[in-house]
Motif scaffolding. Structure first.
Motif, PDB file in Angstrom:
ATOM      1  N   VAL A   1       0.881  -1.166   0.000  1.00  0.00           N
ATOM      2  CA  VAL A   1       0.000   0.000   0.000  1.00  0.00           C
ATOM      3  C   VAL A   1       0.917   1.214   0.000  1.00  0.00           C
ATOM      4  O   VAL A   1       1.655   1.429   0.964  1.00  0.00           O
ATOM      5  CB  VAL A   1      -0.924   0.033   1.223  1.00  0.00           C
TER       6      VAL A   1
ATOM      7  N   ASP B   1      -3.763  -5.261   6.772  1.00  0.00           N
ATOM      8  CA  ASP B   1      -5.164  -5.187   7.181  1.00  0.00           C
ATOM      9  C   ASP B   1      -5.509  -3.797   7.700  1.00  0.00           C
ATOM     10  O   ASP B   1      -6.571  -3.231   7.364  1.00  0.00           O
ATOM     11  CB  ASP B   1      -5.452  -6.224   8.274  1.00  0.00           C
TER      12      ASP B   1
ATOM     13  N   TYR C   1      -5.757  -1.184   4.833  1.00  0.00           N
ATOM     14  CA  TYR C   1      -6.988  -1.326   4.052  1.00  0.00           C
ATOM     15  C   TYR C   1      -8.206  -0.871   4.856  1.00  0.00           C
ATOM     16  O   TYR C   1      -9.127  -0.238   4.309  1.00  0.00           O
ATOM     17  CB  TYR C   1      -7.155  -2.767   3.577  1.00  0.00           C
TER      18      TYR C   1
ATOM     19  N   TYR D   1      -8.280   2.861   4.811  1.00  0.00           N
ATOM     20  CA  TYR D   1      -8.834   3.357   3.554  1.00  0.00           C
ATOM     21  C   TYR D   1     -10.355   3.233   3.557  1.00  0.00           C
ATOM     22  O   TYR D   1     -11.076   4.149   3.137  1.00  0.00           O
ATOM     23  CB  TYR D   1      -8.250   2.584   2.368  1.00  0.00           C
TER      24      TYR D   1
ATOM     25  N   LEU E   1      -5.232   3.698  -4.822  1.00  0.00           N
ATOM     26  CA  LEU E   1      -4.210   3.871  -3.791  1.00  0.00           C
ATOM     27  C   LEU E   1      -3.149   4.886  -4.197  1.00  0.00           C
ATOM     28  O   LEU E   1      -2.141   5.033  -3.487  1.00  0.00           O
ATOM     29  CB  LEU E   1      -3.545   2.529  -3.484  1.00  0.00           C
TER      30      LEU E   1
END
Length: 300
Positions: A115, A242, A245, A248, A295
């Motif tokens: 990420v 985790d 995400y 986000y 991203l």
């Protein structure tokens, strides 16, 4: 000196003192249900590109992971090569996670958390120049390949290969890059928009007359800042992925990104109307090329 970074996950649990209690996702004693797993102790260093911002991202990712942890941040500065050697050693007590612009070698030797912490801002390169090079860039900036402009790079830097693959002239040196520009050994130093303000300020304080080029910038595709952890450290890698995400999904990552002062200053450079020469990154790995557009920022 090491200090424990405190994160307040539940304001109702705060003590009466100045510092909140960091439960790091751990349950209070006496609660029902199965016992919580032992907290993961995570060591990080307060150094590297945009460290203040990235440490906030690290705290956010750990908190959003929902897993128990204790984060310890060390203010000692170590050479990157030493950091990477330590990162490969289990339970070294100094560094468990580090952040760097990704390369195939890093992705081969460590676990990348895919990420982009910078949403691609590391790839937006401003040029540090002196006044002679400023005039040269204004004249040569219309050339699609920036013909005649020599770019300074450190010896062995992976970025040098990217620049040469685009047909640009590179001068590698073991000396100070800004001094190379000031002495005419090179015309420009490409530096991240996240770092260039501080670096130019330090050079000017040292009497090196450099500034940020007004007319031209570079953009490296598929050039991202990742967290890296050791190959064996699956628990931390999973927690970070985790957590990022989830951050986000609930909007907290983008809120942090948009409101961080260093990110805002770097993003401001992308709005100033420079001609941007976009360069492919020939060394980007297939997974890095496949990063979702959601991203990243649109910077070209």
């Amino acid at each position: 000196m090491s200090l424990m970074v405190t994160l307040m996950l539940n304001p109702a649990l705060a003590g009466t003192g100045d510092d909140p209690i960091d439960l790091g996702g751990m349950a209070l004693p006496g609660g029902g249900g199965p016992p919580a797993p032992a907290p993961l102790v995570v060591h990080a260093l307060n150094q590297g590109t945009a460290s203040a911002y990235v440490l906030e991202v690290l705290k956010l990712a750990l908190a959003k992971s929902g897993q128990p942890y204790v984060l310890k941040v060390d203010d000692h500065t170590l050479p990157t090569a030493q950091v990477l050697r330590l990162l490969q050693q289990p339970d070294n007590g100094t560094v468990d996670v580090y952040w760097l612009a990704t390369t195939p070698a890093l992705e081969a030797h460590f676990q990348p958390v895919r990420v982009p912490l910078d949403r691609g801002l590391m790839g937006y390169r401003l040029l540090a120049v002196d006044e002679a090079a400023q005039a040269k860039l204004a004249e040569d900036g219309a050339s699609p390949a920036l013909a005649g402009v020599a770019f300074a790079q450190g010896e062995g830097w992976p970025e040098a290969h990217l620049l040469r693959a685009a047909g640009l002239t590179v001068r590698e040196t073991g000396a100070n890059l800004y001094a190379a520009v000031a002495t005419g050994a090179a015309d420009a130093v490409p530096r991240s928009s996240l770092d260039i303000d501080q670096e130019v300020a330090r050079a000017q304080e040292a009497g090196v007359p450099v500034t940020v080029a007004r007319d031209v910038a570079l953009f490296y595709r598929d050039f991202y800042l990742y967290f890296f952890v050791a190959k064996h450290n699956d628990r931390l890698a999973d927690m970070l992925l985790d957590g990022l995400y989830r951050a986000y999904a609930d909007g907290s990552f983008m809120a942090l990104f948009r409101n961080d002062p260093q990110i805002r200053a770097a993003m401001a450079y992308t709005k100033q109307g420079r001609r941007v020469l976009t360069l492919a990154n020939p060394d980007a790995t297939t997974p890095t090329r496949a990063i979702a557009a959601s991203l990243t920022e649109s910077l070209e």
